[in-house]
Design a protein around this motif. Structure first.
Motif, PDB file in Angstrom:
ATOM      1  N   VAL A 149      93.877  95.645  81.171  1.00 23.31           N
ATOM      2  CA  VAL A 149      93.034  94.475  81.382  1.00 23.31           C
ATOM      3  C   VAL A 149      92.630  93.898  80.026  1.00 23.31           C
ATOM      4  CG1 VAL A 149      90.915  93.598  82.403  1.00 23.31           C
ATOM      5  CG2 VAL A 149      92.174  95.452  83.531  1.00 23.31           C
ATOM      6  N   GLU A 150      92.950  92.625  79.831  1.00 26.77           N
ATOM      7  CA  GLU A 150      92.601  91.932  78.592  1.00 26.77           C
ATOM      8  C   GLU A 150      91.670  90.770  78.918  1.00 26.77           C
ATOM      9  OE1 GLU A 150      94.845  89.566  74.900  1.00 26.77           O
ATOM     10  OE2 GLU A 150      95.955  90.169  76.709  1.00 26.77           O
ATOM     11  N   GLU A 151      90.462  90.784  78.349  1.00 24.62           N
ATOM     12  CA  GLU A 151      89.539  89.663  78.524  1.00 24.62           C
ATOM     13  C   GLU A 151      89.877  88.580  77.513  1.00 24.62           C
ATOM     14  OE1 GLU A 151      84.891  88.534  77.760  1.00 24.62           O
ATOM     15  OE2 GLU A 151      85.304  90.511  78.623  1.00 24.62           O
ATOM     16  N   LEU A 152      90.102  87.355  78.009  1.00 23.57           N
ATOM     17  CA  LEU A 152      90.541  86.258  77.155  1.00 23.57           C
ATOM     18  C   LEU A 152      89.473  85.211  76.919  1.00 23.57           C
ATOM     19  CD1 LEU A 152      94.090  85.691  78.671  1.00 23.57           C
ATOM     20  CD2 LEU A 152      93.503  86.993  76.633  1.00 23.57           C
ATOM     21  N   ASP A 153      88.533  85.074  77.851  1.00 24.60           N
ATOM     22  CA  ASP A 153      87.562  83.986  77.736  1.00 24.60           C
ATOM     23  C   ASP A 153      86.449  84.225  78.741  1.00 24.60           C
ATOM     24  OD1 ASP A 153      86.428  81.627  76.854  1.00 24.60           O
ATOM     25  OD2 ASP A 153      88.231  80.412  77.189  1.00 24.60           O
ATOM     26  N   ARG A 154      85.368  83.426  78.611  1.00 29.01           N
ATOM     27  CA  ARG A 154      84.279  83.427  79.580  1.00 29.01           C
ATOM     28  C   ARG A 154      83.902  81.988  79.887  1.00 29.01           C
ATOM     29  NH1 ARG A 154      80.388  88.669  78.997  1.00 29.01           N
ATOM     30  NH2 ARG A 154      82.009  90.168  78.401  1.00 29.01           N
ATOM     31  N   LEU A 155      83.682  81.712  81.168  1.00 31.80           N
ATOM     32  CA  LEU A 155      83.407  80.346  81.600  1.00 31.80           C
ATOM     33  C   LEU A 155      82.225  80.331  82.556  1.00 31.80           C
ATOM     34  CD1 LEU A 155      86.891  80.712  81.739  1.00 31.80           C
ATOM     35  CD2 LEU A 155      86.522  78.268  81.453  1.00 31.80           C
ATOM     36  N   ASP A 156      81.776  79.125  82.887  1.00 32.97           N
ATOM     37  CA  ASP A 156      80.617  78.933  83.739  1.00 32.97           C
ATOM     38  C   ASP A 156      81.073  78.523  85.143  1.00 32.97           C
ATOM     39  OD1 ASP A 156      78.117  78.473  84.817  1.00 32.97           O
ATOM     40  OD2 ASP A 156      77.790  76.587  83.760  1.00 32.97           O
ATOM     41  N   GLY A 195     102.969  76.367  78.957  1.00 33.37           N
ATOM     42  CA  GLY A 195     102.178  77.554  79.245  1.00 33.37           C
ATOM     43  C   GLY A 195     100.703  77.368  79.000  1.00 33.37           C
ATOM     44  N   ASP A 196     100.283  76.158  78.566  1.00 35.32           N
ATOM     45  CA  ASP A 196      98.854  75.883  78.437  1.00 35.32           C
ATOM     46  C   ASP A 196      98.201  75.978  79.813  1.00 35.32           C
ATOM     47  OD1 ASP A 196      99.322  75.443  75.772  1.00 35.32           O
ATOM     48  OD2 ASP A 196      99.216  73.254  75.889  1.00 35.32           O
ATOM     49  N   LEU A 197      96.909  76.264  79.822  1.00 35.05           N
ATOM     50  CA  LEU A 197      96.218  76.558  81.074  1.00 35.05           C
ATOM     51  C   LEU A 197      95.098  75.559  81.318  1.00 35.05           C
ATOM     52  CD1 LEU A 197      95.930  78.667  83.401  1.00 35.05           C
ATOM     53  CD2 LEU A 197      94.269  79.863  81.946  1.00 35.05           C
ATOM     54  N   LEU A 198      95.097  74.936  82.499  1.00 34.56           N
ATOM     55  CA  LEU A 198      93.982  74.112  82.954  1.00 34.56           C
ATOM     56  C   LEU A 198      93.039  74.975  83.783  1.00 34.56           C
ATOM     57  CD1 LEU A 198      95.816  70.845  84.070  1.00 34.56           C
ATOM     58  CD2 LEU A 198      94.266  71.073  82.118  1.00 34.56           C
ATOM     59  N   ILE A 199      91.739  74.847  83.548  1.00 35.76           N
ATOM     60  CA  ILE A 199      90.733  75.614  84.284  1.00 35.76           C
ATOM     61  C   ILE A 199      89.623  74.659  84.712  1.00 35.76           C
ATOM     62  CG2 ILE A 199      89.144  77.572  84.239  1.00 35.76           C
ATOM     63  CD1 ILE A 199      90.665  78.631  81.805  1.00 35.76           C
ATOM     64  N   LEU A 241      87.786  85.325  82.192  1.00 32.15           N
ATOM     65  CA  LEU A 241      89.207  85.083  82.395  1.00 32.15           C
ATOM     66  C   LEU A 241      89.936  86.333  81.927  1.00 32.15           C
ATOM     67  CD1 LEU A 241      91.698  83.229  82.973  1.00 32.15           C
ATOM     68  CD2 LEU A 241      91.505  82.481  80.566  1.00 32.15           C
ATOM     69  N   LEU A 242      90.679  86.972  82.845  1.00 35.30           N
ATOM     70  CA  LEU A 242      91.340  88.239  82.554  1.00 35.30           C
ATOM     71  C   LEU A 242      92.854  88.095  82.702  1.00 35.30           C
ATOM     72  CD1 LEU A 242      89.052  90.630  84.653  1.00 35.30           C
ATOM     73  CD2 LEU A 242      88.821  90.043  82.222  1.00 35.30           C
ATOM     74  N   ARG A 243      93.578  88.826  81.866  1.00 39.16           N
ATOM     75  CA  ARG A 243      95.029  88.899  81.964  1.00 39.16           C
ATOM     76  C   ARG A 243      95.403  90.347  82.251  1.00 39.16           C
ATOM     77  NH1 ARG A 243      99.280  89.797  78.070  1.00 39.16           N
ATOM     78  NH2 ARG A 243     101.233  88.734  78.680  1.00 39.16           N
ATOM     79  N   LEU A 244      96.125  90.562  83.366  1.00 37.20           N
ATOM     80  CA  LEU A 244      96.500  91.893  83.803  1.00 37.20           C
ATOM     81  C   LEU A 244      97.989  92.104  83.568  1.00 37.20           C
ATOM     82  CD1 LEU A 244      94.629  91.997  87.262  1.00 37.20           C
ATOM     83  CD2 LEU A 244      93.700  92.413  84.966  1.00 37.20           C
TER      84      LEU A 244
END
Length: 384
Positions: free
Chosen positions: A44-51, A63-67, A377-380
């Motif tokens: 498990v890799e934590e990449l970011d934190r959002l609201d 490969g860019d990511l929209l959130i 935001l996690l990457r597994l």
């Protein structure tokens, strides 16, 4: 959907079973595993934190990511650097209850025209309702922005309240049709009334018109948009590699569902459900011959499925074609073994947080969004 305390997540996982109706395929579900347990399959890799993030989508070619964040913010995360910037030109949303900015989905033609689709909640005559729009995502300037935003579909009718909008998006594998989930707005009965689009899944052309060949096309009006009905709050929607359309749906107290979505089928809400109402009154279970499409699998107690991904990558080769559901009250990632149109055994991974969104990354990694608290935001990737 009522929340369950985090301490109950493991118990919920043990007790979750295939639905009690004889029409559903039986599935087995063992105890949840969690990080640190033997058999935990993920690094498990934590990449970011959002609201309060709600949805994410990878952009083809980069490969860019929209959130999306429910409050009305759209982020663009760079695949190479991990830097995240806010996208300008996002529509004003009604941020209340379950309402706000919802799903995001690149068009099948994105690499040619830059089109992306969004869903959100707006106010209008009668109350509020979900809408779907599309715009051109411009990334070449000083800041990314949405240009030429147009609304292409509105949930009908608008009603009071701030729950069960659903508004998940999925394109057909050939790119010719856009499917949109439309919740019952916590009203129940409209889901059995095909003169409106509450409690339905609609099938549209990419420009938002009713798709030719829809089951009720000859009736005209909004009925011509409907693909299936009798839904409560379908929050997951995705095609499997074989083209089967699957949806995950929140039931009342219990009765959360995983469904194969077929044209012209009635999924029974509120006439039947494998759960019970919030006042503990009984709702008839799905049964053979009742005229309603039964779920491939259901859960009682609830797991509160907030999303659905059908895996097609190589990184987890044994799981190709399996469904992954993000569980909200269940605070878990749930894997269901799919064989064609049949749901088999299921497995629960205790994440210790509400899981709102699950997506497959370009390299086959599984990306997960938590929707409360840290909003990580996690990457597994495979353990070891």
């Amino acid at each position: 959907m009522k929340s369950l305390a985090p301490a109950l997540a493991g118990l919920l996982a043990v007790l979750a079973t295939a639905c009690s109706g004889d029409t559903a395929a039986s599935g087995s579900l063992g105890p949840a595993t969690k990080e640190g347990d033997d058999g935990w399959p993920f690094a498990v890799e934590e990449l970011d934190r959002l609201d309060e993030p709600w949805a994410m989508a990878f952009l083809p070619g980069t490969g860019d990511l929209l959130i999306t964040e429910r409050s009305g913010t759209l982020h663009l995360r760079d695949a190479g650097t991990g830097d995240r910037v806010e996208v300008a030109g996002v529509p004003e949303v009604v941020d209340a209850g379950q309402g706000g900015l919802g799903d995001v989905l690149p068009a099948p033609s994105y690499e040619q025209d830059g089109l992306v689709y969004l869903s959100w909640v707006e106010a209008g005559e009668g109350g509020t309702g979900a809408v779907v729009g599309r715009a051109v995502l411009e990334t070449g300037g000083e800041e990314p922005r949405l240009d030429d935003l147009e609304v292409i579909w509105r949930q009908t009718p608008k009603v009071a309240g701030d729950g069960h909008f659903s508004h998940r998006l999925a394109f057909s594998p050939d790119g010719e049709h856009l499917f949109v989930t439309s919740g019952d707005r916590q009203l129940g009965d409209p889901a059995q009334d095909t003169t409106n689009t509450l409690g339905t899944i609609v099938r549209l052309t990419p420009d938002g018109a009713p798709a030719p060949g829809n089951p009720l096309a000859d009736r005209g009006g909004v009925s011509a948009e409907i693909w299936s009905w009798g839904h409560r709050n379908p929050l997951g929607l995705e095609h499997a590699p074989d083209g089967t359309l699957w949806s995950s749906e929140m039931g009342p107290q219990g009765g959360d569902e995983l469904n194969v979505i077929e044209a012209g089928s009635n999924y029974g809400w509120p006439e039947v459900s494998d759960g019970s109402d919030y006042d503990d009154s009984d709702i008839p279970d799905h049964a053979d011959g009742d005229g309603f499409a039964a779920p491939a699998m259901s859960w009682n107690p609830s797991i509160s499925p907030g999303s659905l991904m059908v895996y097609g990558g190589d990184l987890f080769g044994d799981w190709q074609g399996d469904a992954f559901l993000g569980a909200l009250s269940g605070e878990a990632l749930v894997r269901v073994d799919l064989e064609g149109r049949t749901a088999g055994e299921a497995e629960v991974f205790d994440m210790g947080a509400r899981i709102r969104a699950v997506e497959e990354g370009p390299d086959g990694a599984i990306w997960v969004l938590e929707d409360e608290g840290a909003g990580r935001l996690l990457r597994l990737t495979p353990a070891g």
